[in-house]
Scaffold this active site. Structure first.
Site, PDB file in Angstrom:
ATOM      1  N   ASP A  94       7.958  -7.815  30.574  1.00 45.99           N
ATOM      2  CA  ASP A  94       8.176  -6.490  29.550  1.00 45.99           C
ATOM      3  C   ASP A  94       9.814  -6.281  29.186  1.00 45.99           C
ATOM      4  OD1 ASP A  94       9.275  -6.037  32.171  1.00 45.99           O
ATOM      5  OD2 ASP A  94       8.945  -3.872  32.051  1.00 45.99           O
ATOM      6  N   GLU A  95      10.257  -7.439  28.976  1.00 50.59           N
ATOM      7  CA  GLU A  95      11.928  -7.447  28.741  1.00 50.59           C
ATOM      8  C   GLU A  95      12.343  -8.671  28.106  1.00 50.59           C
ATOM      9  OE1 GLU A  95      15.790  -5.628  31.024  1.00 50.59           O
ATOM     10  OE2 GLU A  95      14.281  -6.248  32.067  1.00 50.59           O
TER      11      GLU A  95
END
Length: 346
Positions: A94-95
């Site tokens: 997610d990053e």
């Protein structure tokens, strides 16, 4: 992404929306993998024991993680990134860091690109993301956390030094609670305090990473965005519902860890030489046992044998085991794919 796992669950199940939610196990030895913002208001955080989370928020709902779904959404989001730059350094599902320096169209700023990415993520996934924009990775990471959720924050070159000096050292990305506590004991509480120390002082007290602390306290970070970064290790671990004391029981739970690690080797044709066993005891003390083989671990049976030999070194036990982990590192690419096992994406 904002509370990624929890947000995906709330997106896919309307009954979970606007309610305190934890992704993870609700059993006594369970751990929170992610918490919705509704749960965070009660102090629930990722990596928190589920029993503690329930005490903080008695109405907390638990759902089991669906990693296949999270991975699919992650691939979708990375496809959006790729429309704007080839320089993408994923940090997790997610990053990621993006360098758009050489892809800026005429009269378009990095801030505008960040907003375009956020808008497209929302349109295609119905999820929100927060973005940080700055002139180096350290400041961009800090900025990305500054206005969550659904935030966009920019640190311009003339603002970097003042922004850093106003932070507590515990807010610095890469400085954990233990290091922050050590800094506090040395009279270092803020970015300004950190900047007032000499490089020699920081290296003396913190080792080689002291050079990095010296730089980031001055808002300096020359690390490039590394596209296609090579993974250095792969591991799997499990926490038990009850402390284990018997060797046969620990051997049983070791086998799925071997399977999980070896599946990565099959999928990537990356084979390693260093096997590490992690053991966390009932009193939360932790040890590791490692072995580096002369050649690569070329077969699952070989990985399994070394893992069993490492496990054997912890016996006899004087206290129960609550967690067991296995990892493989010291990778090299194998031209002949690992064979004989069912492929399973990690």
């Amino acid at each position: 992404m904002d509370a990624f796992y929890a947000s995906v669950e709330q997106r896919d199940n309307p009954e979970l929306r606007n309610r305190p939610l934890a992704v993870g196990g609700s059993r006594e030895r369970g751990v929170v993998a992610a918490a919705s913002y509704e749960a965070r208001q009660f102090g629930v955080r990722s990596a928190m024991a589920s029993s503690i989370a329930l005490r903080k928020c008695p109405d907390l709902l638990f759902v089991k993680p669906r990693f296949d779904v999270y991975k699919a959404v992650s691939h979708q989001i990375k496809g959006i990134f790729a429309q704007f730059t080839d320089l993408i350094e994923p940090l997790s599902l997610d990053e990621a860091y993006l360098d758009v320096t050489d892809r800026l169209p005429t009269n378009t700023s990095a801030t505008q690109i960040a907003q375009l990415i956020k808008d497209q993520i929302k349109q295609e996934t119905q999820l929100t993301a927060s973005a940080g924009v700055s002139y180096n990775k350290f400041l961009a990471k800090l900025a990305s956390d500054y206005r969550k959720p659904n935030g966009l924050f920019v640190i311009k070159p003339h603002q970097g030094l003042a922004f850093v000096e106003g932070l507590s050292v515990g807010q610095f990305h890469g400085i954990g609670s233990v290091t922050a506590g050590k800094m506090n004991k040395l009279g270092i509480f803020s970015g300004l305090d950190l900047r007032q120390q000499t490089e020699a002082f920081l290296v003396r007290h913190f080792g080689k990473v002291g050079h990095h602390y010296y730089s980031i306290s001055r808002a300096i970070d020359h690390r490039p965005v590394m596209a296609n970064r090579v993974r250095k290790s792969v591991g799997s671990e499990t926490t038990f519902a009850e402390d284990l004391l018997q060797q046969p029981h620990l051997i049983d739970v070791l086998q799925p860890l071997v399977d999980s690690v070896w599946s990565y080797c099959e999928q990537t044709s990356m084979l390693g030489r260093t096997i590490t066993l992690k053991v966390k005891y009932a009193d939360f003390t932790q040890i590791t046992r490692s072995r580096t083989t002369p050649g690569i671990i070329a077969h699952k049976t070989q990985l399994n044998q070394v893992a069993l030999e490492l496990l054997d070194t912890i016996f006899p036990l004087s206290k129960g085991v609550r967690l067991l982990g296995l990892s493989l590192s010291n990778f090299q690419v194998n031209d002949t794919p690992a064979s004989g096992q069912l492929s399973l994406e990690l």
